[in-house]
Design a protein around this motif. Structure first.
Motif, mmCIF file in Angstrom:
data_model
loop_
_atom_site.group_PDB
_atom_site.id
_atom_site.type_symbol
_atom_site.label_atom_id
_atom_site.label_comp_id
_atom_site.label_asym_id
_atom_site.label_seq_id
_atom_site.Cartn_x
_atom_site.Cartn_y
_atom_site.Cartn_z
ATOM 1 N N LEU A 64 0.857 -1.187 0.000
ATOM 2 C CA LEU A 64 0.000 0.000 0.000
ATOM 3 C C LEU A 64 0.891 1.234 0.000
ATOM 4 N N TRP A 65 0.645 2.145 -0.959
ATOM 5 C CA TRP A 65 1.453 3.353 -1.098
ATOM 6 C C TRP A 65 0.558 4.588 -1.069
ATOM 7 N N ARG A 66 1.079 5.676 -0.514
ATOM 8 C CA ARG A 66 0.398 6.970 -0.585
ATOM 9 C C ARG A 66 1.023 7.776 -1.715
ATOM 10 N N VAL A 67 0.183 8.156 -2.696
ATOM 11 C CA VAL A 67 0.654 8.965 -3.813
ATOM 12 C C VAL A 67 0.562 10.446 -3.446
ATOM 13 N N GLU A 68 -0.589 10.832 -2.883
ATOM 14 C CA GLU A 68 -0.808 12.183 -2.352
ATOM 15 C C GLU A 68 -1.940 12.097 -1.344
ATOM 16 N N ASP A 69 -2.379 13.252 -0.815
ATOM 17 C CA ASP A 69 -3.374 13.237 0.264
ATOM 18 C C ASP A 69 -4.636 12.470 -0.117
ATOM 19 N N THR A 70 -5.078 12.627 -1.355
ATOM 20 C CA THR A 70 -6.340 11.998 -1.770
ATOM 21 C C THR A 70 -6.115 10.927 -2.828
ATOM 22 N N GLN A 71 -4.931 10.367 -2.878
ATOM 23 C CA GLN A 71 -4.657 9.309 -3.852
ATOM 24 C C GLN A 71 -3.737 8.262 -3.246
ATOM 25 N N TRP A 72 -4.159 7.008 -3.357
ATOM 26 C CA TRP A 72 -3.415 5.881 -2.817
ATOM 27 C C TRP A 72 -3.243 4.834 -3.914
ATOM 28 N N ALA A 73 -2.387 3.862 -3.662
ATOM 29 C CA ALA A 73 -2.179 2.801 -4.641
ATOM 30 C C ALA A 73 -1.936 1.477 -3.921
ATOM 31 N N LEU A 74 -2.580 0.419 -4.424
ATOM 32 C CA LEU A 74 -2.296 -0.948 -4.000
ATOM 33 C C LEU A 74 -1.574 -1.626 -5.157
ATOM 34 N N ARG A 75 -0.457 -2.283 -4.832
ATOM 35 C CA ARG A 75 0.363 -2.851 -5.900
ATOM 36 C C ARG A 75 0.763 -4.278 -5.572
ATOM 37 N N VAL A 76 0.530 -5.185 -6.532
ATOM 38 C CA VAL A 76 1.025 -6.558 -6.448
ATOM 39 C C VAL A 76 2.257 -6.633 -7.342
ATOM 40 N N SER A 77 3.389 -7.038 -6.757
ATOM 41 C CA SER A 77 4.650 -7.100 -7.492
ATOM 42 C C SER A 77 5.212 -8.512 -7.415
ATOM 43 N N ALA A 78 6.013 -8.875 -8.410
ATOM 44 C CA ALA A 78 6.593 -10.222 -8.442
ATOM 45 C C ALA A 78 7.949 -10.180 -9.122
ATOM 46 N N THR A 79 8.755 -11.197 -8.859
ATOM 47 C CA THR A 79 10.038 -11.322 -9.535
ATOM 48 C C THR A 79 9.818 -11.773 -10.974
ATOM 49 N N ASP A 80 10.846 -11.597 -11.816
ATOM 50 C CA ASP A 80 10.708 -11.894 -13.240
ATOM 51 C C ASP A 80 10.379 -13.355 -13.525
ATOM 52 N N ASP A 81 10.769 -14.261 -12.633
ATOM 53 C CA ASP A 81 10.556 -15.683 -12.902
ATOM 54 C C ASP A 81 9.188 -16.183 -12.432
ATOM 55 N N VAL A 82 8.333 -15.285 -11.925
ATOM 56 C CA VAL A 82 6.988 -15.667 -11.483
ATOM 57 C C VAL A 82 5.983 -15.182 -12.520
ATOM 58 N N ASP A 83 5.191 -16.105 -13.060
ATOM 59 C CA ASP A 83 4.182 -15.769 -14.049
ATOM 60 C C ASP A 83 2.805 -15.905 -13.408
ATOM 61 N N LEU A 84 2.287 -14.787 -12.870
ATOM 62 C CA LEU A 84 0.970 -14.818 -12.253
ATOM 63 C C LEU A 84 -0.093 -15.021 -13.340
ATOM 64 N N SER A 85 -0.996 -15.952 -13.121
ATOM 65 C CA SER A 85 -2.042 -16.239 -14.098
ATOM 66 C C SER A 85 -3.077 -15.124 -14.129
ATOM 67 N N ASP A 86 -3.866 -15.111 -15.224
ATOM 68 C CA ASP A 86 -4.955 -14.141 -15.318
ATOM 69 C C ASP A 86 -5.926 -14.304 -14.156
ATOM 70 N N THR A 87 -6.199 -15.551 -13.801
ATOM 71 C CA THR A 87 -7.127 -15.815 -12.696
ATOM 72 C C THR A 87 -6.583 -15.275 -11.383
ATOM 73 N N GLU A 88 -5.282 -15.434 -11.158
ATOM 74 C CA GLU A 88 -4.675 -14.936 -9.923
ATOM 75 C C GLU A 88 -4.696 -13.410 -9.875
ATOM 76 N N ILE A 89 -4.404 -12.782 -11.002
ATOM 77 C CA ILE A 89 -4.456 -11.322 -11.064
ATOM 78 C C ILE A 89 -5.876 -10.830 -10.793
ATOM 79 N N THR A 90 -6.862 -11.495 -11.417
ATOM 80 C CA THR A 90 -8.263 -11.108 -11.203
ATOM 81 C C THR A 90 -8.667 -11.290 -9.749
ATOM 82 N N ARG A 91 -8.178 -12.371 -9.128
ATOM 83 C CA ARG A 91 -8.498 -12.629 -7.717
ATOM 84 C C ARG A 91 -7.965 -11.506 -6.831
ATOM 85 N N TRP A 92 -6.717 -11.092 -7.035
ATOM 86 C CA TRP A 92 -6.151 -10.028 -6.212
ATOM 87 C C TRP A 92 -6.815 -8.688 -6.507
ATOM 88 N N GLN A 93 -7.230 -8.478 -7.761
ATOM 89 C CA GLN A 93 -7.946 -7.246 -8.096
ATOM 90 C C GLN A 93 -9.264 -7.175 -7.336
#
Length: 359
Positions: A64-93
Motif C-alpha cells: 500500500l502506497w500513498r501517492v498524495e493526500d487523496t490518492q493511494w495505490a495498492l500494488r502486487v509485485s513479483a520477480t521476473d521468474d513468477v508468471d501470475l495467471s490471469d485468474t490470480e491477477i483477477t483474484r487479487w484485483q
C-alpha cells in the motif's frame, strides 16, 4: 529471509479518497499488511506490505502506497521468474477492490503489467488492435463451467457469485467470451431475486420512515434531516454497500429534555430530562479532584484557556443559564432551573480566574 531478486509491478490499482488512522488500520487488517509509515509525516509513502507468494522466497508482494493526500495505490509485485495467471491477477484485483471500497476509497484506475516472458497480458485499457487478436482460451463455455475458472465455489451465495462475475466481466479477458456465455452472464448479473426485492423495499421503507420522523419532530434539526435524506438517497439508488438507515430520532422536547446526550438502556436510547442531567453533572463535579491535584506525570492534566477564551466561555455559559431559566426564551417552565444553576456555577468558576472576576 532476504529478498535477492527485484520485484516488478504486475497489478497496480489507483485509489481516490482520504484515509484517517482508523480507516488505514482497517484496510491493513483486511489485506494482512504490516504497519509501516505515519500519516502525519508528509515524507512517508509506504504504508503496508505483505508477502503473498505460494513459496517462502518472497517472490510476490502486496503493498500500500500513498501517492498524495487523496490518492493511494495498492500494488502486487513479483520477480521476473513468477508468471501470475490471469485468474490470480483477477483474484487479487477483486480482493483489493473490496478492501478499498470498505474504507470509502474509489478505484480510479487499474493497470496490469506483463512479466518479461509473456507477450500479452490482461490490461484495463482497451487496445482495439490487440483485442482483435485475442481468443477465448478459458475452459468454460457456459456459466456453470465459468464459476470454477474465476474461483467461485458452486455452493457460494448468489450475491457472492454476482459480485465476482461482475468484477471479472470488467476485464479485457472477458472481451472474446462466447456469445452464449456472455448472454448467460449478463442475465445473471442483472436479475433480481424475490428476496432481494423484499430487502430493497424494507431498506427504502425504513429510510422514508426516518425522514418522516424528522419532519414531525418539533425541533426540526436541519443536520439530522440532511443525514436522513442521505440515507434515503442511498436506498433509492440501492447502493450495495450503503450504510443501514440511521436509527429513529429520539422524541425530545427542548423544554424538558437534554438534546445533545441520550442515556441508554441496553442499546435503546432515551432522552435525559434537564433535572436528571443536572443531578448527574453535580455528582460528577463533586467527585472530581481539585485543580492542584493534577499529576502531569501520569497524564492527569487540566484544560487550559487563554484569558480571552475564559471570558468568552464564561459569558456564553451565563447566557445559556439565562436561556434555561423561566422567561422570554425558555417560557414559564421551571424544568431548566436545576441545570441553569449548574451552568451558572461553572461560568463563575471560569470567570473568577480572569481579570473580570465576579461582577
Amino acid at each position: 529471509m532476504t529478498r535477492l531478486k527485484p520485484l516488478k509491478p504486475r497489478l497496480r490499482m489507483t485509489l481516490g479518497g482520504q484515509l484517517d488512522q482508523a480507516r488505514l488500520e482497517q484496510i491493513r487488517k483486511a489485506l494482512g499488511l504490516t504497519r509501516i509509515g505515519r500519516l502525519t509525516d508528509r515524507e512517508d509513502e509506504h504504508f503496508g506490505s505483505r508477502d503473498v507468494g505460494d513459496t517462502v522466497d518472497q517472490s510476490v508482494s502486496l503493498d500500500l502506497w500513498r501517492v498524495e493526500d487523496t490518492q493511494w495505490a495498492l500494488r502486487v509485485s513479483a520477480t521476473d521468474d513468477v508468471d501470475l495467471s490471469d485468474t490470480e491477477i483477477t483474484r487479487w484485483q477483486s480482493i483489493c477492490a473490496t478492501a478499498a471500497r470498505d474504507v470509502g476509497l474509489e478505484v480510479t484506475e487499474v493497470r496490469v503489467f506483463p512479466p518479461p516472458q509473456r507477450e500479452s497480458y490482461e490490461t484495463t485499457w482497451l487496445n482495439e488492435n490487440w483485442l482483435r487478436t485475442m481468443h477465448w482460451d478459458l475452459q468454460a463455455q457456459n456459466l456453470a463451467e465459468l464459476w470454477r475458472v474465476i474461483g467461485v465455489d458452486a455452493s457460494a451465495s448468489e450475491t457472492e457469485k454476482r459480485d465476482r462475475l461482475a468484477q471479472f466481466m470488467t476485464s479485457p479477458t472477458w472481451q472474446p467470451a462466447p456469445p452464449e456465455l456472455r448472454q448467460q452472464a449478463e442475465e445473471f448479473v442483472h436479475r433480481v431475486t424475490e428476496n432481494e426485492l423484499t430487502e430493497r423495499y424494507g431498506r427504502l421503507r425504513a429510510a422514508c420512515t426516518a425522514v418522516l420522523a424528522v419532519l414531525d419532530h418539533p425541533a426540526g434539526a436541519p443536520e439530522v434531516l440532511r443525514g436522513r435524506l442521505a440515507d434515503l438517497h442511498a436506498a433509492i439508488l440501492d447502493k450495495h454497500n450503503a450504510p443501514p438507515p440511521s436509527p429513529p430520532l429520539l422524541q425530545q422536547d427542548p423544554v424538558r429534555h437534554y438534546l445533545t446526550l441520550p442515556r441508554y438502556e441496553g442499546t435503546t436510547p432515551h432522552p435525559f430530562t434537564l433535572d436528571e442531567r443536572a443531578a448527574a453533572l453535580r455528582a460528577a463535579l463533586a467527585k472530581g479532584r481539585r485543580v492542584e491535584e493534577a499529576n502531569p506525570d501520569i497524564g492527569d492534566v487540566n484544560a487550559e484557556l487563554t484569558e480571552p477564551q475564559g471570558i468568552a466561555t464564561g459569558g456564553l455559559l451565563l447566557e445559556l443559564a439565562a436561556r434555561l431559566s423561566p422567561g422570554a426564551a425558555f417560557g414559564p417552565s421551571r424544568d431548566g432551573e436545576q441545570l441553569a444553576e449548574v451552568v451558572t456555577s461553572l461560568a463563575w468558576t471560569v470567570l473568577d480566574q480572569t481579570f473580570l472576576g465576579r461582577q
